[in-house]
Design a protein around this motif. Structure first.
Motif, short mmCIF file in Angstrom:
data_model
loop_
_atom_site.label_atom_id
_atom_site.label_comp_id
_atom_site.label_asym_id
_atom_site.label_seq_id
_atom_site.Cartn_x
_atom_site.Cartn_y
_atom_site.Cartn_z
N ALA A 29 -11.77 3.43 36.47
CA ALA A 29 -11.33 3.41 35.07
C ALA A 29 -10.03 4.21 34.92
CB ALA A 29 -12.42 3.97 34.16
N ALA A 30 -9.96 5.36 35.57
CA ALA A 30 -8.74 6.17 35.51
C ALA A 30 -7.58 5.41 36.15
CB ALA A 30 -8.96 7.52 36.19
N ALA A 31 -7.84 4.77 37.28
CA ALA A 31 -6.80 3.99 37.95
C ALA A 31 -6.33 2.85 37.05
CB ALA A 31 -7.35 3.44 39.28
N ALA A 32 -7.26 2.23 36.33
CA ALA A 32 -6.90 1.12 35.44
C ALA A 32 -6.01 1.59 34.29
CB ALA A 32 -8.17 0.44 34.91
N LEU A 33 -6.31 2.79 33.74
CA LEU A 33 -5.45 3.30 32.67
C LEU A 33 -4.04 3.59 33.20
CD1 LEU A 33 -7.71 5.66 30.51
CD2 LEU A 33 -7.07 3.27 30.10
N ALA A 34 -3.96 4.07 34.43
CA ALA A 34 -2.64 4.29 35.03
C ALA A 34 -1.89 2.96 35.17
CB ALA A 34 -2.78 4.98 36.39
N THR A 35 -2.61 1.92 35.57
CA THR A 35 -2.00 0.60 35.70
C THR A 35 -1.52 0.09 34.34
OG1 THR A 35 -3.45 0.12 37.56
CG2 THR A 35 -2.39 -1.77 36.51
N GLN A 36 -2.37 0.30 33.33
CA GLN A 36 -1.97 -0.09 31.96
C GLN A 36 -0.68 0.61 31.56
OE1 GLN A 36 -3.39 -2.32 29.67
NE2 GLN A 36 -1.59 -1.85 28.40
N ALA A 37 -0.62 1.91 31.83
CA ALA A 37 0.56 2.69 31.47
C ALA A 37 1.79 2.17 32.24
CB ALA A 37 0.33 4.17 31.78
N ASP A 38 1.59 1.89 33.49
CA ASP A 38 2.68 1.44 34.36
C ASP A 38 3.24 0.09 33.91
OD1 ASP A 38 4.34 1.60 36.65
OD2 ASP A 38 2.99 0.24 37.72
N ARG A 39 2.33 -0.83 33.57
CA ARG A 39 2.76 -2.22 33.31
C ARG A 39 2.90 -2.54 31.83
NH1 ARG A 39 -1.15 -5.20 37.80
NH2 ARG A 39 -0.54 -3.83 39.52
N SER A 40 2.64 -1.57 30.97
CA SER A 40 2.70 -1.83 29.53
C SER A 40 4.09 -2.33 29.12
CB SER A 40 2.39 -0.53 28.76
OG SER A 40 2.80 -0.69 27.42
N GLY A 41 4.08 -3.37 28.31
CA GLY A 41 5.35 -3.88 27.79
C GLY A 41 5.68 -3.32 26.42
N ALA A 42 4.99 -2.25 26.02
CA ALA A 42 5.18 -1.70 24.67
C ALA A 42 6.61 -1.22 24.48
CB ALA A 42 4.21 -0.53 24.44
N GLU A 43 7.14 -1.48 23.27
CA GLU A 43 8.52 -1.11 22.99
C GLU A 43 8.63 0.14 22.13
OE1 GLU A 43 10.23 -4.76 21.68
OE2 GLU A 43 10.32 -5.54 23.75
N SER A 44 7.50 0.58 21.57
CA SER A 44 7.53 1.81 20.77
C SER A 44 6.40 2.72 21.24
CB SER A 44 7.34 1.48 19.29
OG SER A 44 5.99 1.08 19.07
N PRO A 45 6.57 4.03 21.04
CA PRO A 45 5.50 4.97 21.40
C PRO A 45 4.17 4.60 20.72
CG PRO A 45 7.51 6.17 20.97
CD PRO A 45 7.79 4.73 20.60
N THR A 103 0.82 9.81 31.26
CA THR A 103 -0.48 9.16 31.42
C THR A 103 -0.78 8.90 32.89
OG1 THR A 103 -0.16 8.07 29.28
CG2 THR A 103 -1.88 7.18 30.70
N ILE A 104 0.23 8.42 33.61
CA ILE A 104 0.03 8.16 35.04
C ILE A 104 -0.26 9.45 35.79
CG2 ILE A 104 1.19 7.36 37.15
CD1 ILE A 104 2.68 5.29 35.40
N ALA A 105 0.47 10.50 35.47
CA ALA A 105 0.25 11.79 36.14
C ALA A 105 -1.16 12.31 35.86
CB ALA A 105 1.29 12.81 35.68
N ARG A 106 -1.59 12.17 34.61
CA ARG A 106 -2.92 12.66 34.25
C ARG A 106 -4.01 11.86 34.99
NH1 ARG A 106 -4.97 16.95 30.84
NH2 ARG A 106 -6.59 16.07 29.52
N ALA A 107 -3.84 10.54 35.07
CA ALA A 107 -4.83 9.71 35.77
C ALA A 107 -4.88 10.08 37.25
CB ALA A 107 -4.49 8.23 35.60
N GLU A 108 -3.72 10.33 37.82
CA GLU A 108 -3.70 10.70 39.25
C GLU A 108 -4.36 12.05 39.47
OE1 GLU A 108 0.41 10.15 40.27
OE2 GLU A 108 0.13 7.98 40.58
N ALA A 109 -4.09 12.99 38.56
CA ALA A 109 -4.72 14.31 38.67
C ALA A 109 -6.24 14.17 38.56
CB ALA A 109 -4.19 15.23 37.58
N PHE A 110 -6.67 13.33 37.64
CA PHE A 110 -8.12 13.12 37.47
C PHE A 110 -8.75 12.61 38.76
CE2 PHE A 110 -11.68 10.30 36.75
CZ PHE A 110 -12.54 11.12 36.05
#
Ligand code: RUB
Length: 328
Positions: A31-47, A94-101
């Protein structure tokens, strides 16, 4: 998708739901890895859109299976680390936090293994139920320190996760005896420990684990065999501090009784369709609750605890607030 949840996250959620990915620690890691993937590949244009997508991804993962609290604990931990004013900063944090987890999860299991191994003596026979990476970590360290360990492995119906345990133990050279679940009481005479993992630990020290654990623990008490639960603190269920009970997952009845088997009981078959209400119910709870009084020790990466004192550790780790950040 409209939610912005990337296909890889949907795929992980699917793998968890179908138990391609299973076991509480492994689910948390995925699940943590998946959130990192979401963060990595997100196409979001605003915070704001980025945060919305991450929350949607967490919700998708959360809705897969209800019992292992390591899943919401992992999601909450990663989302709390999402920080920044720009999409780039949010992504990186987000990616850093998921990796730390994920690193901490692995390290916690190693530490837990070292602590749990101290309870195992040279020549001991351990009875296992289901497949727990936390429980196996204890055996791993005991073996590495030169202790001879034997295992009696319950097959664990209906999905036979005992086979996974047996395969791992044989890889490590451990002599393994596989038994059907119903033979457990008979074989407790030969066991020095019952060693199981946990999906959730409640504030009163009760242990939620694969269905059959509670009966095994009661039988072990009657036979004088100590019950050891190996569970990283990610398995502590914070909501139970305020009186919530842990939801026990009910799985598909076909895991217990196939359509063909059902037909042999209630009739029907190729030409004759099975009636909608044929009066036959199959219940398939995946987990059960072992009361604290049948558990001798809960082994965590923070040390081993009598189950009655686990609530102190829970307060220390979680405080009293456990709002789900993805529902806000
Ligand atoms: C798995 C199970 C395991 C715990 C602990 O159930 O009950 O004992 O999850 O495992 P399922 P770990 O197969 O239904 O997921 O120690 O690896 O977290």
């Amino acid at each position: 998708a409209e939610s912005g949840v990337v296909p890889a996250v949907e795929a992980t959620a699917d793998d968890i739901a179908t138990m391609e990915i299973r076991g509480a620690a492994t689910i948390a890691d995925a699940a943590a890895a998946a959130l990192a993937t979401q963060a990595d590949r997100s196409g979001a244009e605003s915070p704001a859109a980025f945060r919305r997508q991450l929350r949607a991804a967490a919700r998708t993962l959360y809705e897969t299976r209800p019992t292992a609290v390591s899943l919401p604990n992992a999601l909450r931990y990663v989302l709390r680390g999402m920080d920044g004013e720009t999409v780039a900063d949010l992504r990186a944090s987000t990616i850093a936090r998921a990796e730390a987890f994920r690193r901490d999860l692995e390290r916690a299991q190693e530490t837990l293994g070292e602590i749990g191994a101290n309870r195992l003596r040279d020549g001991d026979v351990v009875m296992t139920h289901c497949h727990s990476t936390d429980a196996l970590a204890c055996i791993d360290v005991a073996l590495e320190s030169g202790k001879a360990i034997e295992a009696i492995v319950k097959e664990t119906r209906p999905r036979k996760q005992g086979h996974i345990t047996a395969r791992q133990l044989r890889e490590w050279g451990v002599p393994v005896t596989v038994i059907v679940d119903n033979a457990a009481r008979r074989y407790l005479d030969r066991a020095d420990h019952v060693l199981v993992g946990a999906d959730s630990i409640a504030a009163d020290g009760s242990v939620i684990n694969k269905v059959g654990t509670s009966g095994l623990a009661v039988n072990a008490r009657e036979r004088g065999v100590p019950v050891m639960v190996a569970a990283q603190t990610i398995k502590l269920h914070p909501d139970t501090m305020t009186g919530h009970t842990v939801e026990i997952e009910l799985r598909d009845e076909r895991e217990v009784l196939s359509d063909e088997e059902r037909a042999t009981i209630v009739g029907g078959g190729d030409d004759e369709p099975v009636a909608d209400d044929d009066g036959l119910t199959v219940d398939n709870p995946a987990f059960d609750v072992t009361p604290a009084r049948y558990v001798d020790a809960i082994v965590t990466e923070r040390g081993q605890f009598p189950p009655e004192s686990i609530v102190t550790l829970m307060r220390e780790l979680f405080g009293e607030t456990t709002d789900e950040p993805w529902t806000a």
